[in-house]
Design an enzyme around this catalytic site. Structure first.
Site, PDB file in Angstrom:
ATOM      1  N   HIS A 163      15.599   1.460  16.542  1.00  0.00           N
ATOM      2  CA  HIS A 163      14.564   2.440  16.870  1.00  0.00           C
ATOM      3  C   HIS A 163      13.257   2.080  16.164  1.00  0.00           C
ATOM      4  O   HIS A 163      13.257   1.632  15.016  1.00  0.00           O
ATOM      5  CB  HIS A 163      15.027   3.828  16.418  1.00  0.00           C
ATOM      6  CG  HIS A 163      14.113   4.940  16.813  1.00  0.00           C
ATOM      7  ND1 HIS A 163      13.725   5.161  18.112  1.00  0.00           N
ATOM      8  CD2 HIS A 163      13.495   5.914  16.069  1.00  0.00           C
ATOM      9  CE1 HIS A 163      12.931   6.226  18.164  1.00  0.00           C
ATOM     10  NE2 HIS A 163      12.760   6.682  16.936  1.00  0.00           N
ATOM     11  N   CYS A 219      10.525   4.162  22.693  1.00  0.00           N
ATOM     12  CA  CYS A 219      10.022   4.281  21.324  1.00  0.00           C
ATOM     13  C   CYS A 219       9.093   3.136  20.946  1.00  0.00           C
ATOM     14  O   CYS A 219       8.156   3.312  20.172  1.00  0.00           O
ATOM     15  CB  CYS A 219      11.178   4.373  20.334  1.00  0.00           C
ATOM     16  SG  CYS A 219      12.290   2.936  20.335  1.00  0.00           S
ATOM     17  N   ASN A 223       7.439   9.980  14.367  1.00  0.00           N
ATOM     18  CA  ASN A 223       8.433   9.628  15.369  1.00  0.00           C
ATOM     19  C   ASN A 223       7.946  10.042  16.754  1.00  0.00           C
ATOM     20  O   ASN A 223       6.936  10.746  16.883  1.00  0.00           O
ATOM     21  CB  ASN A 223       9.769  10.303  15.039  1.00  0.00           C
ATOM     22  CG  ASN A 223      10.958   9.593  15.659  1.00  0.00           C
ATOM     23  OD1 ASN A 223      10.815   8.616  16.394  1.00  0.00           O
ATOM     24  ND2 ASN A 223      12.150  10.085  15.371  1.00  0.00           N
TER      25      ASN A 223
END
Length: 280
Positions: free
Chosen positions: A223, A89, A245
């Protein structure tokens, strides 16, 4: 079956501003999900001595809504490979932020390479597929004098040998911290460019389908996402942050999510953040 039962009970209650749904994570336990689709690594050294110095906007001049997709500064996830492995991520968030400021400065939206960060950013403390820190990703790009395009250094979904012969398609000169836990600073920062934000995700977050998410904050940041705007819901008037995302278009609202904004509740997930912006 456990995830489906939870989703049905939640939606049938009808007392939230968002809905949950089945997705590609529905066959994962909470532990499997966290281990496979988050990847923030907190550095042991200070992150940055610089706090964002962008020119503040008069609150009266701040628009009621903003979507950097509409301004051409956000690449669509359909043009990217979805995050395929543990801990990636941070690369997606790093790249999306640099893509944004590069488009704002040059007028051209260039899809940049996550794979270069995975393969080559090995000296700053980042760990490729094992997770990383946004500021360290910026340091690599600055020291490397830029980042290659996706076309020149395509995403493969595995760690590989660094290819340093590719030509940089975008460069940055530095990065700055946005004041943590200040929604006013976030509002000011995102009016200048898309920014990288570390948040805390949990089991309910993974089940998100639509609406303005207002789930509770979990215990620690884990995250990276990219803050690309804000607005107000037409359904119930809830103010929200708009994030991009890295989990693909099969998750949520085409890989995007709305998080509750200006709630006044310090325990809310939307307050649990650490943010960075990049300078062209």
């Amino acid at each position: 079956m456990e995830n489906l039962q939870y989703i049905e009970n939640f939606n049938n209650a009808g007392n939230k501003s968002y809905k949950l749904g089945l997705n590609k994570f529905s066959e994962l336990t909470t532990e499997e999900f966290i281990n496979s689709y988050t990847g923030l690594r907190i550095p042991s050294l200070p992150k940055s001595s610089k706090v964002a110095s962008f020119s503040p906007l008069n609150r009266d001049d701040v628009p009621a809504s903003l979507d950097w997709r509409q301004k051409g500064a956000v690449t669509a996830m359909c043009f990217k490979m979805t995050e395929l492995f543990t801990g990636s991520c941070w690369e997606f968030s790093t790249v999306a932020t640099v893509e944004g400021i590069n488009q704002i400065k040059t007028g051209t939206l260039t899809t940049l390479s996550e794979q270069q960060l995975i393969d080559c950013d090995t000296d700053t403390g980042n760990e490729g597929c094992g997770g990383g820190w946004m500021g360290n990703g910026f340091k690599y790009i600055i020291g490397n004098k830029g980042l290659a395009s996706e076309a020149d250094y395509p995403y493969r979904g595995i760690e590989g040998t660094c290819s340093i012969s590719v030509t940089a398609a975008a460069q940055i000169s530095g990065y700055e911290d946005v004041l943590a836990n200040s929604e006013e600073q976030l509002l000011q920062a995102v009016n200048n460019q898309p920014i990288s934000v570390a948040i805390c995700v949990d089991d309910e977050f993974k089940r998100y389908e639509s609406g303005v998410f207002s789930g509770q904050c979990c215990t620690e940041l884990n995250h990276w996402v990219t803050l690309i705007g804000y607005g107000t819901s037409d359904d119930d008037g809830s103010k929200y942050w708009l994030i991009k995302n890295s989990w693909g278009e099969q998750w949520s609202e085409s890989a995007n999510m709305r998080l509750l904004r200006d709630s006044g509740a310090p325990e809310g997930l939307w307050y649990c953040h650490e943010s960075f912006l990049s300078n062209y």
